[in-house]
Design an enzyme around this catalytic site. Structure first.
Site, short mmCIF file in Angstrom:
data_model
loop_
_atom_site.label_atom_id
_atom_site.label_comp_id
_atom_site.label_asym_id
_atom_site.label_seq_id
_atom_site.Cartn_x
_atom_site.Cartn_y
_atom_site.Cartn_z
N HIS A 1 0.76 -1.25 -0.17
CA HIS A 1 -0.40 0.02 0.42
C HIS A 1 0.92 1.63 -0.08
O HIS A 1 2.66 1.36 0.00
CB HIS A 1 -0.81 -0.19 1.30
N CYS B 1 -2.39 0.88 9.32
CA CYS B 1 -4.19 0.73 8.70
C CYS B 1 -4.84 -0.25 10.28
O CYS B 1 -5.80 -0.39 9.86
CB CYS B 1 -3.34 -1.53 8.58
C1 CIR Z 1 -5.03 -7.27 3.68
O1 CIR Z 1 -4.67 -8.01 2.93
O2 CIR Z 1 -5.76 -6.41 3.69
C2 CIR Z 1 -4.56 -7.31 5.58
N1 CIR Z 1 -4.11 -8.12 5.61
C3 CIR Z 1 -3.60 -5.91 5.52
C4 CIR Z 1 -4.23 -4.78 5.79
C5 CIR Z 1 -3.26 -3.58 5.72
N2 CIR Z 1 -3.74 -2.40 5.42
C6 CIR Z 1 -2.68 -1.22 5.37
O3 CIR Z 1 -1.63 -1.31 5.41
N3 CIR Z 1 -3.92 0.11 5.21
#
Ligand code: CIR
Length: 253
Positions: free
Chosen positions: A161, A248
């Site tokens: 991201h 996150c």
């Molecule tokens: C995913 O793959 O969507 C989750 N396991 C991790 C999301 C992390 N979110 C972020 O970096 N904003």
């Protein structure tokens, strides 16, 4: 100043969530403990915490950041790019409605994860990633420009991201790693450069008088302290196993 945050307790189903890492299976007991400490740290920063209950149907839903972008004036409900996560917005929308009258939406075929959006004062940076597509980024830019903000779209090369490798810590300062260090979009900021081995610590969050950083990054901590920031270090091991970082786990507004 941030007044509010929204967080969501991870469920037992967290272990079935998405990941690209090979760091092993998360330990649930430690995960819950780390989430509790995260919430305590936010409280120390002086924000009011809206704490949503776990939803076992959505294993990744503790990563609330991906479901919305909240500013001081308006909210944008995202359209998360991973099929398994898309319906997480159903839990976030009612919580967001408690705070906002003006709510915009990213609509299919556009997809956007909040983790691909960075706000620095009146500017937004939007990453195009495996989760956020060009149409989602275009819709986002159109919405915020109508609201009087600027938006720069940044196709990602390596990061998962956008905010995996960048944080804004106020006072025109950016914490930058990897492909963002020499990126022209960030040339006008004072740079706090994070080397490859400390890359995980580029995902830190400035919340009022503190910067919260992952534990174990002495150089990042030192650099921030030298610039006058008070830091709080948190063990993030069980979230990292599923590609999660500090930003996150909350929506801050
Ligand atoms: C995913 O793959 O969507 C989750 N396991 C991790 C999301 C992390 N979110 C972020 O970096 N904003």
């Amino acid at each position: 100043m941030f007044k509010n945050v929204i967080v969501k307790t991870p469920g037992n189903s967290y272990i079935n969530g998405l990941t690209t890492s090979n760091l092993g299976k998360p330990n649930l007991e430690e995960l819950f403990e780390q989430h509790n400490r995260y919430v305590e740290a936010l409280k120390k920063c002086g924000v009011e915490v809206t704490h949503l209950p776990a939803n076992e149907a959505f294993p990744d839903s503790t990563f609330v950041e991906d479901t919305a972008v909240l500013t001081s004036e308006f909210a944008i409900i995202s359209n998360p790019g991973a099929d398994a996560r898309n319906r997480e917005i159903e839990d976030i929308e009612p919580a967001v409605k408690n705070f906002y009258n003006k709510i915009h939406y990213i609509k299919a075929p556009g997809t956007l994860d909040g983790g691909d959006v960075l706000q620095a004062e009146k500017k937004f940076y939007v990453g195009i990633s495996d989760r956020t597509n060009e149409e989602g980024a275009r819709q986002f830019k159109e919405i915020v420009e109508k609201e009087g903000y600027e938006a720069t779209i940044i196709p990602l090369k390596e990061f998962f991201h956008l905010k995996t490798g960048i944080a804004y810590v106020g006072e025109n300062r950016m914490v930058l790693a990897g492909e963002f260090i020499d990126h022209p979009a960030f040339a006008s900021y004072e740079k706090i450069i994070i080397p490859k081995e400390d890359e995980y610590s580029a995902n830190c969050i400035q919340v009022n008088d503190y910067v919260i950083i992952p534990a174990g990054y002495l150089e990042t901590n030192r650099k921030l302290n030298e610039l006058g920031y008070k830091t709080i270090e948190l063990d993030m091991s069980e979230f990292r196993k599923h590609d999660g970082g500090l930003s996150c786990l909350s929506l801050r507004f």
